[in-house]
Every structure is written in C-alpha cells, then in structure tokens.
Design a protein around this motif. Structure first.
Motif, PDB file in Angstrom:
ATOM      1  N   THR A  26       0.812  -1.218   0.000  1.00 21.39           N
ATOM      2  CA  THR A  26       0.000   0.000   0.000  1.00 21.39           C
ATOM      3  C   THR A  26       0.842   1.263   0.000  1.00 21.39           C
ATOM      4  N   GLY A  27       2.158   1.139   0.076  1.00 21.71           N
ATOM      5  CA  GLY A  27       3.028   2.301   0.167  1.00 21.71           C
ATOM      6  C   GLY A  27       3.548   2.496   1.578  1.00 21.71           C
ATOM      7  N   ARG A  28       2.662   2.359   2.581  1.00 27.54           N
ATOM      8  CA  ARG A  28       3.090   2.490   3.972  1.00 27.54           C
ATOM      9  C   ARG A  28       3.318   1.129   4.632  1.00 27.54           C
ATOM     10  N   ARG A  29       2.664   0.124   4.148  1.00 29.45           N
ATOM     11  CA  ARG A  29       2.783  -1.192   4.770  1.00 29.45           C
ATOM     12  C   ARG A  29       2.501  -2.264   3.734  1.00 29.45           C
ATOM     13  N   ALA A  30       2.692  -3.515   4.143  1.00 28.03           N
ATOM     14  CA  ALA A  30       2.444  -4.662   3.274  1.00 28.03           C
ATOM     15  C   ALA A  30       1.374  -5.536   3.916  1.00 28.03           C
ATOM     16  N   LEU A  31       0.464  -6.051   3.089  1.00 24.92           N
ATOM     17  CA  LEU A  31      -0.647  -6.867   3.570  1.00 24.92           C
ATOM     18  C   LEU A  31      -0.715  -8.170   2.795  1.00 24.92           C
ATOM     19  N   VAL A  32      -1.320  -9.171   3.425  1.00 25.05           N
ATOM     20  CA  VAL A  32      -1.698 -10.407   2.748  1.00 25.05           C
ATOM     21  C   VAL A  32      -3.130 -10.731   3.139  1.00 25.05           C
ATOM     22  N   MET A  33      -3.806 -11.521   2.306  1.00 25.86           N
ATOM     23  CA  MET A  33      -5.141 -12.012   2.652  1.00 25.86           C
ATOM     24  C   MET A  33      -4.973 -13.406   3.225  1.00 25.86           C
ATOM     25  N   LEU A  34      -5.128 -13.495   4.534  1.00 25.16           N
ATOM     26  CA  LEU A  34      -4.904 -14.755   5.254  1.00 25.16           C
ATOM     27  C   LEU A  34      -6.129 -15.645   5.116  1.00 25.16           C
ATOM     28  N   VAL A  35      -5.911 -16.926   4.800  1.00 27.66           N
ATOM     29  CA  VAL A  35      -6.993 -17.887   4.624  1.00 27.66           C
ATOM     30  C   VAL A  35      -7.389 -18.448   5.974  1.00 27.66           C
ATOM     31  N   GLU A  36      -8.676 -18.341   6.300  1.00 23.67           N
ATOM     32  CA  GLU A  36      -9.209 -18.948   7.512  1.00 23.67           C
ATOM     33  C   GLU A  36     -10.159 -20.071   7.124  1.00 23.67           C
ATOM     34  N   ASP A  37     -10.827 -20.655   8.107  1.00 24.51           N
ATOM     35  CA  ASP A  37     -11.680 -21.801   7.823  1.00 24.51           C
ATOM     36  C   ASP A  37     -12.975 -21.367   7.135  1.00 24.51           C
ATOM     37  N   ALA A  38     -13.614 -22.319   6.484  1.00 24.01           N
ATOM     38  CA  ALA A  38     -14.935 -22.162   5.875  1.00 24.01           C
ATOM     39  C   ALA A  38     -14.987 -21.037   4.863  1.00 24.01           C
ATOM     40  N   GLY A  39     -13.917 -20.883   4.068  1.00 26.08           N
ATOM     41  CA  GLY A  39     -13.929 -19.904   2.998  1.00 26.08           C
ATOM     42  C   GLY A  39     -13.863 -18.464   3.434  1.00 26.08           C
ATOM     43  N   HIS A  40     -13.292 -18.194   4.613  1.00 31.32           N
ATOM     44  CA  HIS A  40     -13.165 -16.832   5.097  1.00 31.32           C
ATOM     45  C   HIS A  40     -11.725 -16.356   4.890  1.00 31.32           C
ATOM     46  N   TYR A  41     -11.583 -15.059   4.581  1.00 30.07           N
ATOM     47  CA  TYR A  41     -10.282 -14.448   4.306  1.00 30.07           C
ATOM     48  C   TYR A  41     -10.184 -13.152   5.098  1.00 30.07           C
ATOM     49  N   ARG A  42      -9.049 -12.935   5.729  1.00 32.06           N
ATOM     50  CA  ARG A  42      -8.867 -11.771   6.592  1.00 32.06           C
ATOM     51  C   ARG A  42      -7.585 -11.044   6.208  1.00 32.06           C
ATOM     52  N   PRO A  43      -7.617  -9.698   6.101  1.00 30.46           N
ATOM     53  CA  PRO A  43      -6.374  -8.962   5.828  1.00 30.46           C
ATOM     54  C   PRO A  43      -5.434  -8.998   7.026  1.00 30.46           C
ATOM     55  N   GLN A  44      -4.159  -9.232   6.760  1.00 28.20           N
ATOM     56  CA  GLN A  44      -3.142  -9.320   7.809  1.00 28.20           C
ATOM     57  C   GLN A  44      -1.926  -8.505   7.397  1.00 28.20           C
ATOM     58  N   GLU A  45      -1.485  -7.618   8.265  1.00 28.48           N
ATOM     59  CA  GLU A  45      -0.282  -6.844   7.987  1.00 28.48           C
ATOM     60  C   GLU A  45       0.953  -7.712   8.219  1.00 28.48           C
ATOM     61  N   VAL A  46       1.969  -7.566   7.356  1.00 25.42           N
ATOM     62  CA  VAL A  46       3.207  -8.338   7.474  1.00 25.42           C
ATOM     63  C   VAL A  46       4.392  -7.399   7.287  1.00 25.42           C
ATOM     64  N   GLN A  47       5.516  -7.818   7.824  1.00 24.62           N
ATOM     65  CA  GLN A  47       6.783  -7.117   7.583  1.00 24.62           C
ATOM     66  C   GLN A  47       7.612  -7.973   6.642  1.00 24.62           C
ATOM     67  N   VAL A  48       7.973  -7.413   5.495  1.00 22.98           N
ATOM     68  CA  VAL A  48       8.651  -8.176   4.461  1.00 22.98           C
ATOM     69  C   VAL A  48      10.134  -7.846   4.445  1.00 22.98           C
ATOM     70  N   GLY A  49      10.924  -8.812   3.920  1.00 22.28           N
ATOM     71  CA  GLY A  49      12.352  -8.624   3.728  1.00 22.28           C
ATOM     72  C   GLY A  49      12.648  -8.350   2.263  1.00 22.28           C
ATOM     73  N   HIS A  50      13.703  -8.978   1.747  1.00 22.78           N
ATOM     74  CA  HIS A  50      14.102  -8.713   0.372  1.00 22.78           C
ATOM     75  C   HIS A  50      13.328  -9.619  -0.591  1.00 22.78           C
ATOM     76  N   ASP A  51      13.240  -9.153  -1.832  1.00 17.53           N
ATOM     77  CA  ASP A  51      12.572  -9.894  -2.906  1.00 17.53           C
ATOM     78  C   ASP A  51      13.620 -10.438  -3.863  1.00 17.53           C
ATOM     79  N   ASP A  52      13.358 -11.630  -4.370  1.00 15.99           N
ATOM     80  CA  ASP A  52      14.257 -12.185  -5.373  1.00 15.99           C
ATOM     81  C   ASP A  52      13.600 -13.376  -6.038  1.00 15.99           C
ATOM     82  N   ASN A  53      13.668 -13.390  -7.366  1.00 19.89           N
ATOM     83  CA  ASN A  53      13.159 -14.512  -8.159  1.00 19.89           C
ATOM     84  C   ASN A  53      11.720 -14.861  -7.802  1.00 19.89           C
ATOM     85  N   GLY A  54      10.893 -13.828  -7.592  1.00 22.51           N
ATOM     86  CA  GLY A  54       9.485 -14.071  -7.311  1.00 22.51           C
ATOM     87  C   GLY A  54       9.192 -14.519  -5.900  1.00 22.51           C
TER      88      GLY A  54
END
Length: 491
Positions: free
Chosen positions: A341-369
């Motif tokens: 988002t520019g200020r932070r990084a998010l993922v959509m975390l998979v929960e049970d029964a087809g539910h998805y929740r946004p979760q903030e994460v702290q990322v490191g370096h990127d390489d090869n996808g």
C-alpha cells in the motif's frame, strides 16, 4: 325515420358504457396483481440487524440515518452478512471461478540472485612508477604515448646524467690502481648516486663509462603517464612515467543500500559484458567499500577479475549477478501474494470455511518471485496468491481493518482491548460520554461518543470533566468500555 335514429343512438351509448366498464375492469387487473406482488415482497423483505458507518464499522446503530462520524448515510447489515465480521466470505465455487490461487508460508534457506550493474576499472594495486634516479637531461624519448600498451622492460627514454660520468671515471681509475679499499668506496659511491646494479655490473665488465640511463617499464601494462620530452631537464625523484598492469582488472559494482545486508566478501559473482556476449566471467567479491555513494544511494563493491588475454578494458559496462544465500532458514511467500500500500504490506490470510482476513506483514528482500517474511505470519499458514486485490477491496468496502503487527490476535477468553485517553463529558445509567483521542489499533480518529459500560461500577468515583485513560472492546453492539482510570494529577 327519427325513431330508428334514436334507437341507434341508444345502442351506441350502451356499447360505449359497456366497453368503458370492461376496459376499466381489465386495467384494474394488472394493478391488483402488482399490488399483491408488492405486498408479498414487502412481507418477505429482509430486516436489518443494525446500521453502521462503513468508515467506522465498530459502532452499530439501531436505525437508519446520517452517520455522526462522516457526512454519509448509515448502511444496513443483515443477518446473512454477519457470519464473520472480521473476515470476507467467498463461496468455494465462486473462488474457483475467479481463479483464486493459494500459497503456503514456507520456511527454508533461500539461494537467491541479485542482478546489478558494474563498470570495469584498472587494478590500482598493479601500478609501477618510474622516477629519475639523478638529475640530468633527456636525450631521447622512444615512440610511446600515454594510453599505449607496453611490455615489461620496454624502453621509454634515455637520460644523460653528468654526475655519473665523473663517478664512473673515478671508479675505473681506482680499479686500475689496485687499491681494494678505495675501490670498494668508489663502488659504494656509484650506488649512492642512483646507478642501478645492472649498470654498475656492466661498467665493471666493460671498463667503459656509461653516463646515459635508459628508463624502461618495470611491468607490462598501459602507459598512463609519460612526462618526458627530448631536451628537458629532470630532477632527482621526479615522476616520469606511470604504468598500470593489465593481468587483472577491477569490477566496480553498485549495490542498492537496501541490499547491503545480503552481500559479503567471498560471494560468487557471474559477469556478462555486452562487448563479449558469448563469455561468462566468474569472480568473487574481494571488498565492500566503507562509503556509499550519496547521490545514487548505492554501496560500492569491488570484484577482481583475471585478464589473461587483455580483452577486458577499463570503462566497459557489465551485468553482474551476485549469488547469495541466507545462512539461516527464513519464512517466504510468492511475491505476487503481497499487497503493498506504500506504507505497509498486507496479505489475505486464509481462515476456515472460505473466510479471508487482511493481515499486515513485515517483508524482507525480494528475489526470483519470492519475498521473505520477517513478521506477521507463521510457517504453514495459507494466503491468497491470486485474486487477493478483489478480497482486499471487499474488505475495505466492509470497513475491515488489517490486524497490525504489534496487536496479537484476540482469544476467546480475553477479548482484545483498544486504549486511548479522553475527558468525561457525561455519566449516564450504564453508559458514559467521552471526548476521546484516536484509537491507533482501530484506525479510528478522535471524537465525542457515548459508550456502554461493561459494569456500572466502572464510573464510581468519576465525574464530568475528569481526564481518563480507558480501554474498550468490540462487541456485537459496538464498542464497550472495559477499563476506566484517572490520569495522573487528577484528584
């Protein structure tokens, strides 16, 4: 005749009356059907459980109206929408039709590759300086110029040194006299005047005075400086030539400062030059310079490359691949699953029964996808790797906030509390009105609100105007005050 006309007129009027009545009856039938259908639809219309402001979904209202927080109408929430207020629900069949892919948080040692650019430079350690050993005159300059490639022992210039002529004549005279002590002293004087040992040996063997010194290149390489001209006077210690060897070259690599922590001396490097696309050179990082470039914000890294055939020229550009690996296992995800988002990084975390929740994460370096995860997830959790932007948009429309890194997940026995400071405006029966500051953990700005109390005993000893620090929890009816305490300095 008049009677027949009168009868016809009566029949015509009767027809008009009957036609109009029939038309009116027929026209009433669709209206009646539509009315019945509308009545049935009204009887089966969904009834909202409550109304809420999408910008602040934590607060719930009993009826429609305008939001007290924003200049917008409240939105109804129905029973079928409340399965999980903190997550987005997607039917598994619809998720398959959307092409939604999942990825698992994996732990392992990552062997990655950093692609950067570099420029070839001369090896500054392989440098030879030619200086005048004594004062004299330049008699001859050989056909060389700065930039020429010379071999070892290539002649550069002839210098006449008058002082050497007198010293050599004295040495030869003492040699003929046979006085060993004086001869040794004369030999020492020749050395002190700067005569090279090879020239002294030639003098002893030939017994001929040689006052001319031929300067030559001590090593093979590129002639960077040649500061002699025929007839000029040179002084003792004056630099006359500078030669840079070509047996090896340096590769100056610019590494972004964000990647500085992932490189170290000794790492393998693959080098490709546009000038020689068929060749792949291999080297290692020999040094990481202690000063970054303030303009490009890059760290300078040095790689030494062999140059046996002399094809590597200073100034050539190169594409450099630094092979790096993490010394310890790390968590990683496919880079496509990260929402930045520019200020932070998010993922959509998979929960049970087809539910998805946004979760903030702290990322490191990127390489090869692949992107390393520093905090926010644990091994084995699953996230959405394709289609997560649709889920994030849906979560935003519903006013769902991503769980911050520093806020643990609430447990069933201990609900999460959100704290802030405020001032008591009014104390009611089972409620309290507070002018409060922002809730950082809820993303909610400061305002004046009335909150229900978890217990009426919380307000004992408090009165309007007191400055307090309080904590609230999210319940089915909105935010509720769970803890209330006076600020320091309050009576």
């Amino acid at each position: 005749m008049n009677r027949s006309r009168h009868k016809a007129a009566l029949l015509c009027c009767a027809s008009l009356v009957l036609g109009g009545g029939a038309g009116y009856w027929l026209a009433r039938q669709p209206h009646a059907a539509a009315t019945a259908e509308l009545t049935n639809a009204t009887s089966t219309e969904r009834k909202p459980l409550y109304w809420y402001d999408p910008m602040y979904p934590q607060q719930k209202f009993d009826g429609p109206g305008k939001s007290p927080f924003m200049d917008m109408q409240l939105v109804p929430r129905y029973a079928e929408d409340t399965g999980n207020d903190s997550a987005v629900h997607i039917d598994p069949g619809l998720a398959q039709n959307l092409g939604m892919r999942l990825a698992t948080v994996t732990r392992g040692v990552l062997a990655s590759q950093l692609d950067v650019s570099g420029t070839l430079t001369l090896n500054e350690r392989d440098v030879a300086i030619v200086q005048a050993r004594a004062s004299g005159f330049v008699e001859r300059v050989y056909a060389h110029a700065p930039g020429d490639v010379v071999t070892a022992n290539a002649p550069l210039a002839d210098i006449l040194i008058p002082e050497w002529a007198a010293a050599q004549e004295e040495f030869l005279a003492l040699k003929r006299s046979g006085d060993a002590g004086l001869l040794a002293a004369a030999h020492q004087r020749l050395r002190l005047t700067g005569m090279p040992p090879a020239l002294i040996a030639e003098l002893e063997r030939s017994d001929q005075v040689r006052p001319v010194l031929t300067l030559s290149s001590p090593i093979g390489g590129v002639l960077q400086e040649l500061n002699v001209r025929t007839g000029m006077t040179v002084a003792t210690g004056q630099t006359l030539a500078r030669i840079n060897g070509l047996d090896s070259v340096w590769l100056a690599v610019a590494v972004p400062e964000a990647e500085a922590g992932s490189i170290a001396p000794g790492q393998k490097v693959d080098v490709r030059l546009p000038a020689y696309p068929e060749k792949v050179l291999h080297g290692t990082i020999s040094a990481i310079l202690p000063e970054a470039d303030p303009g490009s914000r890059t760290l300078r890294v040095r790689v030494e490359l062999p140059n046996p055939d002399g094809q590597l020229s200073a100034g050539l550009t190169a594409r450099v691949s630094i092979v790096r690996s993490t010394p310890q296992p790390v968590l990683w995800l496919p880079s496509d699953s990260i929402i930045r988002t520019g200020r932070r990084a998010l993922v959509m975390l998979v929960e049970d029964a087809g539910h998805y929740r946004p979760q903030e994460v702290q990322v490191g370096h990127d390489d090869n996808g692949k992107t390393t995860i520093v905090a926010g997830l644990s091994e084995g959790q699953r996230v959405v790797a394709s289609g997560q932007f649709l889920l994030d948009s849906e979560a935003s429309l519903r006013g769902m906030l991503a769980r911050p890194l520093d806020v643990p997940a609430p447990s069933a026995t201990s609900p999460a509390l959100h704290e802030t400071e405020g001032r008591i405006i009014e104390i009611g029966a089972g409620s309290i009105t507070l002018a409060h500051g922002p809730f950082s953990t809820l993303g909610m700005p400061g305002m004046t609100m009335t909150f229900p109390l978890a217990t009426t005993e919380l307000t004992q000893g408090f009165q309007a105007g007191d400055s307090v620090r309080f904590a609230v929890s999210s319940t089915d009816t909105g935010l509720r005050v769970e803890r209330l305490e006076k600020m320091e300095g309050q009576p």
